[in-house]
Design a protein around this motif. Structure first.
Motif, PDB file in Angstrom:
ATOM      1  N   CYS A 199       8.127  -0.962  -0.125  1.00  0.00           N
ATOM      2  CA  CYS A 199       7.905   0.426  -0.587  1.00  0.00           C
ATOM      3  C   CYS A 199       6.967   1.201   0.346  1.00  0.00           C
ATOM      4  CB  CYS A 199       7.336   0.423  -1.997  1.00  0.00           C
ATOM      5  SG  CYS A 199       8.438  -0.275  -3.226  1.00  0.00           S
ATOM      6  N   ASN A 200       6.435   0.476   1.339  1.00  0.00           N
ATOM      7  CA  ASN A 200       5.513   1.105   2.303  1.00  0.00           C
ATOM      8  C   ASN A 200       4.356   1.795   1.587  1.00  0.00           C
ATOM      9  OD1 ASN A 200       4.578   1.793   4.845  1.00  0.00           O
ATOM     10  ND2 ASN A 200       5.674   3.775   4.854  1.00  0.00           N
ATOM     11  N   ILE A 201       3.697   1.065   0.710  1.00  0.00           N
ATOM     12  CA  ILE A 201       2.558   1.600  -0.055  1.00  0.00           C
ATOM     13  C   ILE A 201       1.325   0.737   0.187  1.00  0.00           C
ATOM     14  CG2 ILE A 201       3.898   2.710  -1.881  1.00  0.00           C
ATOM     15  CD1 ILE A 201       3.530   0.191  -3.574  1.00  0.00           C
ATOM     16  N   GLY A 202       0.165   1.318   0.003  1.00  0.00           N
ATOM     17  CA  GLY A 202      -1.092   0.610   0.250  1.00  0.00           C
ATOM     18  C   GLY A 202      -1.697  -0.018  -0.980  1.00  0.00           C
ATOM     19  N   SER A 203      -1.065   0.183  -2.140  1.00  0.00           N
ATOM     20  CA  SER A 203      -1.607  -0.405  -3.365  1.00  0.00           C
ATOM     21  C   SER A 203      -0.486  -0.548  -4.392  1.00  0.00           C
ATOM     22  CB  SER A 203      -2.726   0.476  -3.933  1.00  0.00           C
ATOM     23  OG  SER A 203      -2.211   1.736  -4.314  1.00  0.00           O
ATOM     24  N   ILE A 204      -0.680  -1.446  -5.335  1.00  0.00           N
ATOM     25  CA  ILE A 204       0.296  -1.630  -6.421  1.00  0.00           C
ATOM     26  C   ILE A 204      -0.467  -1.864  -7.717  1.00  0.00           C
ATOM     27  CG2 ILE A 204       0.501  -4.124  -5.971  1.00  0.00           C
ATOM     28  CD1 ILE A 204       3.465  -3.869  -6.792  1.00  0.00           C
ATOM     29  N   LEU A 205      -0.024  -1.190  -8.762  1.00  0.00           N
ATOM     30  CA  LEU A 205      -0.690  -1.346 -10.062  1.00  0.00           C
ATOM     31  C   LEU A 205      -0.106  -2.550 -10.792  1.00  0.00           C
ATOM     32  CD1 LEU A 205      -1.047   2.250 -11.564  1.00  0.00           C
ATOM     33  CD2 LEU A 205      -2.885   0.634 -11.106  1.00  0.00           C
ATOM     34  N   PRO A 213      -2.237  -0.323 -17.765  1.00  0.00           N
ATOM     35  CA  PRO A 213      -2.817  -0.833 -16.512  1.00  0.00           C
ATOM     36  C   PRO A 213      -3.768  -2.001 -16.765  1.00  0.00           C
ATOM     37  CG  PRO A 213      -3.900   1.203 -17.165  1.00  0.00           C
ATOM     38  CD  PRO A 213      -2.760   1.018 -18.109  1.00  0.00           C
ATOM     39  N   ARG A 214      -3.591  -3.059 -15.994  1.00  0.00           N
ATOM     40  CA  ARG A 214      -4.450  -4.238 -16.122  1.00  0.00           C
ATOM     41  C   ARG A 214      -5.268  -4.491 -14.858  1.00  0.00           C
ATOM     42  NH1 ARG A 214      -4.389  -3.251 -20.447  1.00  0.00           N
ATOM     43  NH2 ARG A 214      -3.364  -4.271 -22.206  1.00  0.00           N
ATOM     44  N   GLY A 215      -4.774  -3.981 -13.730  1.00  0.00           N
ATOM     45  CA  GLY A 215      -5.508  -4.175 -12.480  1.00  0.00           C
ATOM     46  C   GLY A 215      -4.790  -3.483 -11.343  1.00  0.00           C
ATOM     47  N   ILE A 216      -5.337  -3.617 -10.161  1.00  0.00           N
ATOM     48  CA  ILE A 216      -4.728  -3.006  -8.970  1.00  0.00           C
ATOM     49  C   ILE A 216      -4.943  -3.941  -7.777  1.00  0.00           C
ATOM     50  CG2 ILE A 216      -6.807  -1.704  -8.364  1.00  0.00           C
ATOM     51  CD1 ILE A 216      -4.945   0.570  -7.412  1.00  0.00           C
ATOM     52  N   ILE A 217      -3.935  -4.010  -6.918  1.00  0.00           N
ATOM     53  CA  ILE A 217      -4.060  -4.764  -5.669  1.00  0.00           C
ATOM     54  C   ILE A 217      -3.873  -3.774  -4.531  1.00  0.00           C
ATOM     55  CG2 ILE A 217      -3.049  -6.568  -4.231  1.00  0.00           C
ATOM     56  CD1 ILE A 217      -2.085  -7.926  -6.767  1.00  0.00           C
ATOM     57  N   THR A 218      -4.792  -3.809  -3.573  1.00  0.00           N
ATOM     58  CA  THR A 218      -4.727  -2.913  -2.421  1.00  0.00           C
ATOM     59  C   THR A 218      -4.620  -3.735  -1.142  1.00  0.00           C
ATOM     60  OG1 THR A 218      -7.111  -2.873  -2.089  1.00  0.00           O
ATOM     61  CG2 THR A 218      -6.188  -1.262  -3.640  1.00  0.00           C
ATOM     62  N   ASP A 219      -4.380  -3.041  -0.037  1.00  0.00           N
ATOM     63  CA  ASP A 219      -4.361  -3.718   1.269  1.00  0.00           C
ATOM     64  C   ASP A 219      -5.660  -4.460   1.503  1.00  0.00           C
ATOM     65  OD1 ASP A 219      -1.822  -2.981   1.963  1.00  0.00           O
ATOM     66  OD2 ASP A 219      -2.443  -1.125   2.972  1.00  0.00           O
ATOM     67  N   THR A 220      -6.754  -3.854   1.067  1.00  0.00           N
ATOM     68  CA  THR A 220      -8.063  -4.492   1.253  1.00  0.00           C
ATOM     69  C   THR A 220      -8.144  -5.812   0.496  1.00  0.00           C
ATOM     70  OG1 THR A 220      -9.064  -2.306   1.457  1.00  0.00           O
ATOM     71  CG2 THR A 220     -10.553  -4.146   1.021  1.00  0.00           C
ATOM     72  N   ASP A 221      -7.594  -5.836  -0.738  1.00  0.00           N
ATOM     73  CA  ASP A 221      -7.581  -7.087  -1.509  1.00  0.00           C
ATOM     74  C   ASP A 221      -6.798  -8.168  -0.769  1.00  0.00           C
ATOM     75  OD1 ASP A 221      -9.056  -6.113  -3.719  1.00  0.00           O
ATOM     76  OD2 ASP A 221      -7.276  -5.094  -4.458  1.00  0.00           O
ATOM     77  N   LEU A 222      -5.660  -7.783  -0.198  1.00  0.00           N
ATOM     78  CA  LEU A 222      -4.830  -8.773   0.498  1.00  0.00           C
ATOM     79  C   LEU A 222      -5.559  -9.337   1.714  1.00  0.00           C
ATOM     80  CD1 LEU A 222      -1.318  -7.039   0.300  1.00  0.00           C
ATOM     81  CD2 LEU A 222      -2.182  -8.934  -1.078  1.00  0.00           C
ATOM     82  N   ARG A 223      -6.306  -8.451   2.403  1.00  0.00           N
ATOM     83  CA  ARG A 223      -7.036  -8.935   3.591  1.00  0.00           C
ATOM     84  C   ARG A 223      -8.178  -9.858   3.197  1.00  0.00           C
ATOM     85  NH1 ARG A 223      -6.944  -3.540   5.145  1.00  0.00           N
ATOM     86  NH2 ARG A 223      -9.192  -3.380   4.781  1.00  0.00           N
TER      87      ARG A 223
END
Length: 649
Positions: A199-205, A213-223
């Motif tokens: 989806c070429n997005i930097g975060s997913i809910l 909503p229970r949480g969010i994952i971002t590019d920063t979380d993955l790194r």
């Protein structure tokens, strides 16, 4: 029907003065065609007290008109109007008759402006409405009703949210992403990462089966939580690495709302739900990018740069940007409380970054931070969150009492910390305090016990220098470190004042040292000193009397929050309903003064303290007249409350 020549002449005259100077040519021309011109001899009575209201308001084009009342047979001058001044505006809002006498003081040429035309302008133009609201604000209680009418007319006539209000401007609403990409809590981290890549997005809910909503994952979380961690993290459920809870809000937020939220929370993603809680379905998401693309000037970006800055040059560059941002806000007529909130956060960020950088440097030199907690205190205007422009530093350092054996080493560390931090602030454009009221001064870098002793001494023996220091130091606000220390110090001040007989009276007496220059007409009360001869000192003549009064009443009422002057007046009004009206006027007056000073400072690249009277337009002069009246009433309140006439100087 007047000739075109007369209409053009009238239009040209009206265009010189507010509120008509901002009107479009066609609107001005239509107004001018309805104006009647009349000539009057000196001494002629234009209307009397209790006369029925006329169908026009009046503008003095040449000459002068006085408004007065009669008390016990004596004429009491209320105001004098000269070229460009408008009077008789009571006719616009109705009533039983005039409250004053209007008499020609000098041979005069007067324009009669029909009430109907003025009402049309008020309904269509917020600037015109504000002008007449300001005119009424200086009057008596009867005027309050008509002031409400003025604002009501403006609201009824405006086609939507006020164009002068940044916070309410519809076009500045942040448009959220509504097609939100989500995933359940039990899919693997790898599967979530694949969805984000596709989806070429930097975060997913991450959402519950109900879409909550229970949480969010971002590019920063993955790194940080996947790539940088050893072991088979990829197959673990996303709930193990998601950031939770998500910050949820309702929709319809403006850029101003979101900027404040980003500055306060330091977060970059905000989830919109049905009712703004995590217990209702997701409706959208707003990221930092969405906010930046909604509005070019972004203080959150400035904050981010400050917190990553490595040196003084970057501090200065970012603070310069903040000043440019302030200029933009001024031109957009942004609410003063919003501007002060943003600039205070930026100033605090610079202080915080300077302290952290200095602590790291000292530790690198083998000088570890002492184990006792400490608090950096901003004083004066920065302590009150009112320093829109860079003025001189006022700060102090407070630390917990160390063991006796460590007393000297702890003191030396914090003094060195303070010297370096104040030096960095100076490099960022905050000049050193001429009186050395700075944390780098050993007198103002003290442990808690010594601060308490110092403040108690001032309260118990309120000689002039002690009272003067109190006006600066009692506006302290913790900016960095342990806020509990500052809280304990404030409680001790309250208790000391309760014990110290007479301190508040001297504190209040000091607040009356600068009476308002009431009664000025063509000439302002200006300074006589060589450096600022013939300039008006807005700080000492107008701002200090209000700030001093708010401080005195706040300490009498034991208000614990680290409030600004405006916030103090509002809280005082809540606590004492009898003062609510006057406090609201004082709060509005102080915001006007802050804005006037900031505009002057931005124009002349100065602190804005000294204003050339000739640079003020008619509207500013009128507003200042109203402010002086409010100052006089506030000072009279202090005088009566503390019985100050019985205190010897």
């Amino acid at each position: 029907m007047p000739s075109n020549t007369i209409v053009e002449r009238v239009a040209a005259d009206l265009s010189k003065y507010p509120p008509f100077d901002k009107l479009a040519p066609e609107v001005l021309g239509e107004l001018a065609s309805a104006v009647s011109v009349s000539y009057h001899e000196e001494g002629e009575l234009l209307f009397k007290k209790d006369d029925p209201l006329k169908g026009a308001a009046f503008m003095v084009m040449k000459g002068a008109v006085k408004l007065y009342d009669r008390i016990d047979g004596e004429e009491v001058l209320v105001d004098l109007y000269d070229e460009g001044d408008v009077f008789g505006v009571r006719a616009i809002f109705g009533g039983h008759g005039y409250l004053l006498y209007a008499q020609v003081a000098e041979e005069s040429l007067i324009y009669d402006i029909p009430v109907g035309k003025i009402k049309e302008l008020i309904a269509a133009d917020a600037g015109v409405s504000m002008f007449f609201a300001g005119e009424f604000a200086k009057s008596v209680q009867e005027i309050e009703r008509t002031l409400s009418s003025a604002f009501s007319l403006r609201r009824q006539g405006a086609p939507g949210p006020s164009c002068s209000s940044f916070l309410e401007h519809e076009t500045l609403e942040v448009k959220p992403v509504v097609n939100v990409v989500t995933c359940p809590e039990d899919i693997s981290v790898r599967e979530a990462a694949v969805i984000m890549a596709e989806c070429n997005i930097g975060s997913i809910l991450v959402v519950s089966p109900e879409g909550h909503p229970r949480g969010i994952i971002t590019d920063t979380d993955l790194r940080k939580k996947v790539v940088a961690v050893s072991g088979p993290v990829n197959e673990r459920p996303v709930r193990d690495i998601m950031s939770s809870p998500v910050y949820t809000i309702t929709g319809g937020k403006t850029v101003a709302d979101m900027v404040m939220l980003m500055v306060k929370t330091k977060l970059r993603h905000f989830c919109i739900t049905l009712d703004g809680t995590i217990d209702t379905p997701v409706r959208g998401i707003i990221s930092e990018h969405d906010i930046i693309t909604s509005e070019g000037n972004n203080p959150a970006v400035i904050m981010k740069e400050i917190m990553a800055a490595e040196g003084v040059e970057q501090f200065k560059a970012e603070r310069d940007k903040a000043e440019n941002l302030l200029g933009t806000y001024m031109s957009q007529n942004v609410a003063v409380h919003f501007m002060t909130s943003i600039i205070t956060e930026i100033n605090d960020a610079i202080i915080t970054r300077a302290i952290r950088t200095t602590i790291a440097a000292l530790q690198a030199e083998g000088r570890p931070l002492p184990s006792v907690p400490f608090s950096w205190l901003s004083l004066g205007s920065e302590g009150r969150k009112e320093q829109l422009l860079r003025t001189d530093q006022d700060n102090a350092l407070l630390y917990a009492d160390p063991e006796e054996s460590e007393r000297e080493s702890v003191r030396e560390f914090f003094l060195e910390l303070a010297r370096r931090v104040t030096g960095m602030l100076e490099g960022a454009g905050f000049v050193r305090c001429p009186a050395e009221v700075m944390a780098s001064n050993p007198k103002w870098c003290l442990p808690l016990t010594e601060w308490k002793s110092c403040f108690r001494r001032w309260i118990e023996t309120p000689e002039p220098k002690a009272v003067m220091h109190s006006t600066i130091f009692f506006d302290f606000r913790p900016v960095y470190g342990d806020g509990a220390l500052a809280g304990e110090l404030k409680r001790d001040v309250f208790e000391s004042i309760a014990r110290g007989r007479g301190f508040l009276e001297f504190f209040a007496k000091n607040a009356l040292q600068n009476p308002p220059p009431l009664g000025f007409f063509r000439n302002f009360m200006v300074e006589k000193s060589r450096d600022h001869a013939n300039e008006f000192d807005i700080k000492s003549r107008a701002m200090m009397p209000l700030a001093d009064a708010a401080r005195v009443l706040s300490y009498q009422l034991r208000i614990p929050e680290y409030f600004s002057t405006v916030e103090r007046f509002r809280r005082i009004g809540e606590l004492e309903p009898a003062l609510s009206g006057l406090c609201l006027e004082a709060a509005a007056a102080y915001e006007f003064l802050m804005k006037l000073r900031a505009l002057n400072g931005l124009e002349h690249s100065s602190s804005g303290r000294y204003i050339k009277p000739e640079s003020l337009n008619k509207l500013d002069r009128q507003m200042l007249r109203n402010v002086f009246t409010t100052i006089g009433e506030i000072q009279q309140t202090l005088n009566l409350r503390f019985q100050l006439d019985y205190i010897r100087d």
